[in-house]
Design a protein around this motif. Structure first.
Motif, short mmCIF file in Angstrom:
data_model
loop_
_atom_site.label_atom_id
_atom_site.label_comp_id
_atom_site.label_asym_id
_atom_site.label_seq_id
_atom_site.Cartn_x
_atom_site.Cartn_y
_atom_site.Cartn_z
N ALA A 110 0.81 -1.21 0.00
CA ALA A 110 0.00 0.00 0.00
C ALA A 110 0.85 1.26 0.00
O ALA A 110 0.35 2.35 -0.28
N GLU A 111 2.15 1.15 0.30
CA GLU A 111 3.02 2.32 0.29
C GLU A 111 3.47 2.69 -1.12
O GLU A 111 4.03 3.76 -1.33
N ASN A 112 3.24 1.82 -2.08
CA ASN A 112 3.62 2.09 -3.47
C ASN A 112 2.65 1.30 -4.36
O ASN A 112 2.94 0.18 -4.76
N VAL A 113 1.50 1.89 -4.63
CA VAL A 113 0.41 1.15 -5.23
C VAL A 113 0.71 0.79 -6.69
O VAL A 113 1.46 1.47 -7.39
N GLY A 114 0.09 -0.28 -7.13
CA GLY A 114 0.15 -0.67 -8.52
C GLY A 114 -1.00 -0.05 -9.29
O GLY A 114 -2.03 0.34 -8.72
N ALA A 115 -0.84 0.08 -10.59
CA ALA A 115 -1.86 0.74 -11.40
C ALA A 115 -1.70 0.40 -12.86
O ALA A 115 -0.63 -0.02 -13.31
N GLY A 175 7.87 -0.41 -13.29
CA GLY A 175 7.03 -1.56 -13.60
C GLY A 175 5.57 -1.19 -13.48
O GLY A 175 5.10 -0.23 -14.10
N GLU A 176 4.84 -1.92 -12.65
CA GLU A 176 3.43 -1.64 -12.44
C GLU A 176 3.19 -0.71 -11.25
O GLU A 176 2.05 -0.40 -10.93
#
Length: 295
Positions: free
Chosen positions: A99-104, A203-204
């Motif tokens: 949650a500290e570096n969300v994917g998108a 990346g993601e």
């Protein structure tokens, strides 16, 4: 021509006094929720299991929509033409340390809309693309939220809100395109009037904290209050449980947004305002008219 689609400028009818809260439609930093609905039945479609963290699946915590960010820069603006560069970010559900570096998922497009430049606030915009088969990808942008949800305590300030509806339509057949299974609806708030959000993409991952995204979005998911059932006739009408209705026939398609708001005439009472956007097409499937009305 871009990616097989051709841009068609569409005249927009500017009106005011409908009870819709904000006039801003395009440009700046937007954040909100995107929910998907079946194009056949109108039923709410939750986030696919494959995109939900394992722990959330085990607890039955399946989101009804995606948090979404849209960064828009006006590349050209005049009384008649708006060219907007939009970066769309669909944030993936996260839990734990991720949650500290969300994917998108990130998508960038250049969009074109036209307004007549008359005095008054533009309440709706049509951003439509036609592919080589004659199918139209229709996006309707309406300068209003479907409702007035309670803000989170951490919500960033905002100066506008809007609803966007995206679907596919075949005007010569008069049906929603069977090749696209979903109608997508966004409810968004504008937290900055100019594009300013920078992403650190690896990346993601996009370098944003889930807590900040939640503050930018500012409201609970509108899909959480909806039943996953809806009504309509397959291909020609949909009544989505979020206050959006779609009807169509050969050569025309009509979209309605029903907005509930406080009634100025009575304390605590509410009233409903309906904005209708109607597109008409000629015998070749080309757009010949777009109009708006309230009621």
């Amino acid at each position: 021509m871009m990616n097989g689609f051709s841009f068609l400028p569409i005249p927009l009818l500017c009106m005011s006094g409908f009870g819709f809260a904000h006039a801003a439609l395009l440009g700046g930093e937007w954040a909100g929720w995107m929910c998907s609905f079946s194009a056949k039945t109108g039923a709410l479609q939750p986030v696919p299991d494959a995109l939900v963290p394992k722990a959330s699946l085990e607890w039955g915590q399946i989101p009804n929509g995606f948090e979404s960010l849209a960064s828009e820069a006006l590349m050209q603006s005049s009384s008649t033409v708006n060219v907007v560069k939009r970066r769309s970010v669909k944030v993936m559900p996260e839990d734990g340390c991720m949650a500290e570096n969300v994917g998108a998922e990130i998508c960038e497009k250049e969009l074109r809309a036209v307004s007549p430049g008359v005095e008054g606030a533009a309440l709706a915009a049509a951003i439509d693309l036609r592919d080589s088969s004659g199918t139209w990808e229709l996006e309707t942008v309406i300068g209003s939220a479907m409702s007035s949800p309670c803000l989170r305590r951490s919500a960033l300030p905002s100066d506008a809100d809007r609803t966007r509806v995206s679907l596919s339509f075949e005007p010569l057949a008069g049906v929603l395109s069977p090749g696209r299974s979903l109608v997508q609806v966004w409810q968004e708030r504008r937290w900055a009037a100019a594009r300013e959000l920078e992403l650190t993409v690896q990346g993601e991952r996009i370098g944003l904290d889930a807590a900040w995204v939640s503050s930018a979005v500012g409201v609970p998911c509108f899909g959480d209050k909806l039943l996953r059932t809806a009504s309509g006739e397959e291909g020609t009408s949909l009544r989505l449980p979020c206050g959006v209705d779609v009807r169509c026939g050969v050569g025309w398609i009509e979209l309605q947004l029903h907005q509930t708001h406080e009634d100025d005439g009575a304390d605590g009472d509410t009233a409903e305002t309906t904005l209708t956007v109607l597109r008409k097409y000629d015998a070749d499937g080309d757009l010949e008219d777009l109009s708006m009305r309230s009621g």
